[in-house]
Design an enzyme around this catalytic site. Sequence first.
Site, PDB file in Angstrom:
ATOM      1  N   ASP A 145       0.830  -1.212   0.000  1.00  0.00           N
ATOM      2  CA  ASP A 145       0.000   0.000   0.000  1.00  0.00           C
ATOM      3  C   ASP A 145       0.864   1.262   0.000  1.00  0.00           C
ATOM      4  O   ASP A 145       1.975   1.258   0.533  1.00  0.00           O
ATOM      5  CB  ASP A 145      -0.895  -0.030   1.252  1.00  0.00           C
ATOM      6  CG  ASP A 145      -2.068   0.936   1.143  1.00  0.00           C
ATOM      7  OD1 ASP A 145      -2.292   1.506   0.056  1.00  0.00           O
ATOM      8  OD2 ASP A 145      -2.748   1.131   2.163  1.00  0.00           O
TER       9      ASP A 145
ATOM     10  N   HIS B  75       2.767   3.318  -8.932  1.00  0.00           N
ATOM     11  CA  HIS B  75       2.605   1.880  -9.179  1.00  0.00           C
ATOM     12  C   HIS B  75       3.835   1.312  -9.888  1.00  0.00           C
ATOM     13  O   HIS B  75       4.302   0.222  -9.585  1.00  0.00           O
ATOM     14  CB  HIS B  75       1.344   1.621 -10.006  1.00  0.00           C
ATOM     15  CG  HIS B  75       0.072   2.011  -9.301  1.00  0.00           C
ATOM     16  ND1 HIS B  75      -0.182   1.671  -7.994  1.00  0.00           N
ATOM     17  CD2 HIS B  75      -1.001   2.731  -9.711  1.00  0.00           C
ATOM     18  CE1 HIS B  75      -1.370   2.152  -7.634  1.00  0.00           C
ATOM     19  NE2 HIS B  75      -1.882   2.806  -8.661  1.00  0.00           N
TER      20      HIS B  75
ATOM     21  N   LEU C 106      10.621 -21.035  -4.718  1.00  0.00           N
ATOM     22  CA  LEU C 106       9.769 -20.105  -3.973  1.00  0.00           C
ATOM     23  C   LEU C 106       8.398 -20.090  -4.646  1.00  0.00           C
ATOM     24  O   LEU C 106       8.321 -20.003  -5.869  1.00  0.00           O
ATOM     25  CB  LEU C 106      10.400 -18.696  -4.041  1.00  0.00           C
ATOM     26  CG  LEU C 106       9.642 -17.543  -3.406  1.00  0.00           C
ATOM     27  CD1 LEU C 106       9.633 -17.679  -1.886  1.00  0.00           C
ATOM     28  CD2 LEU C 106      10.285 -16.198  -3.775  1.00  0.00           C
TER      29      LEU C 106
HETATM   30  C1  FPP Z   1      -1.693   0.258  -3.415  1.00  0.00           C
HETATM   31  O1  FPP Z   1      -1.302   1.605  -3.493  1.00  0.00           O
HETATM   32  C2  FPP Z   1      -1.244  -0.520  -4.538  1.00  0.00           C
HETATM   33  C3  FPP Z   1      -2.033  -1.094  -5.499  1.00  0.00           C
HETATM   34  C4  FPP Z   1      -3.503  -1.023  -5.560  1.00  0.00           C
HETATM   35  C5  FPP Z   1      -1.465  -1.826  -6.607  1.00  0.00           C
HETATM   36  C6  FPP Z   1      -0.278  -2.654  -6.243  1.00  0.00           C
HETATM   37  C7  FPP Z   1       0.431  -2.956  -7.457  1.00  0.00           C
HETATM   38  C8  FPP Z   1       1.769  -2.919  -7.607  1.00  0.00           C
HETATM   39  C9  FPP Z   1       2.748  -2.624  -6.565  1.00  0.00           C
HETATM   40  C10 FPP Z   1       2.337  -3.199  -8.893  1.00  0.00           C
HETATM   41  C11 FPP Z   1       2.198  -4.547  -9.464  1.00  0.00           C
HETATM   42  C12 FPP Z   1       2.425  -5.703  -8.630  1.00  0.00           C
HETATM   43  C13 FPP Z   1       2.474  -6.963  -9.116  1.00  0.00           C
HETATM   44  C14 FPP Z   1       2.618  -8.098  -8.189  1.00  0.00           C
HETATM   45  C15 FPP Z   1       2.417  -7.229 -10.561  1.00  0.00           C
HETATM   46  P1  FPP Z   1      -2.437   2.707  -3.494  1.00  0.00           P
HETATM   47  O2  FPP Z   1      -2.699   3.100  -4.890  1.00  0.00           O
HETATM   48  O3  FPP Z   1      -3.630   2.213  -2.737  1.00  0.00           O
HETATM   49  O4  FPP Z   1      -1.727   3.867  -2.705  1.00  0.00           O
HETATM   50  P2  FPP Z   1      -2.431   5.001  -1.830  1.00  0.00           P
HETATM   51  O5  FPP Z   1      -3.158   4.306  -0.716  1.00  0.00           O
HETATM   52  O6  FPP Z   1      -1.275   5.804  -1.349  1.00  0.00           O
HETATM   53  O7  FPP Z   1      -3.336   5.756  -2.751  1.00  0.00           O
END
Ligand code: FPP
Length: 235
Positions: free
Chosen positions: A19, A36, A130
């Site tokens: 997050d 992201h 893994l």
């Molecule tokens: C949360 O940050 C993150 C996500 C909803 C997406 C997670 C995806 C990645 C890290 C990239 C891809 C991963 C894989 C495994 C392919 P947020 O957008 O909720 O952040 P915020 O709470 O600060 O708005």
Amino acid sequence: MLTPLNLQRTPRHVAIIMDGNGRWARARWLPRAAGHRAGVQVLTPLLETAGELGVETLTLYAFSTENWTRPETEVSTLMSLFLETARGKVPDLNERGARLRFVGRRENLPESVRAAIREAEMLTAANDKLDVYIALNYGGRSEIVDAARRMISAGLDPEDVNEETFARYLYAPEAPEVDLVIRTSGELRVSNFLLWQIAYAEFYVTDTLWPDFSAQEFRRAIESFSARSRRRGGV
Ligand code: FPP
């Protein structure tokens, strides 16, 4: 390589709520997509460290059933990023011996993403260094509902339904129970993640935003787990 930790117990299965990508980007006046993208860069050192420390299974929460409510442009950016990440990282993960699997409701994902999932799973199926599960269009409640539906379709006698049989109908029945949940960006929530599997999990929450989460901090989380005594309801 960093010095080996003196671990009394290594968690077999670590599940991570990644997050804070949006906040990381906002702090830099960048679009959320940049957060992201930066988040994806964390994956390789993370998987390397997991292997070094003897973690057997990692589950990463990439997209929840609730994430569809984000603006359409962000959802499509995330889907493109998953595809790009699959193309860019899967061959490397395969060489490192990671077996990739996906958990979640696939039917609602774009066909291109479903195809990438199938390919990644096929390519890495025989690997055994893994196990990496990516939770994509995943919801803990949906998983439990899906398990119940499958059990009913299979015609199970209600007398035979117990915790053990129920667990066999979850998305990844072969995965060990989750030992440690890590959540970045300081939120103290479970957010519908692995509701069944985290029944006895330990938690490690850090204020670090996901793109800044380092191998070193991952080691700290494992160390913190190792120092705890788990009572599982006993004394
Ligand atoms: C949360 O940050 C993150 C996500 C909803 C997406 C997670 C995806 C990645 C890290 C990239 C891809 C991963 C894989 C495994 C392919 P947020 O957008 O909720 O952040 P915020 O709470 O600060 O708005």
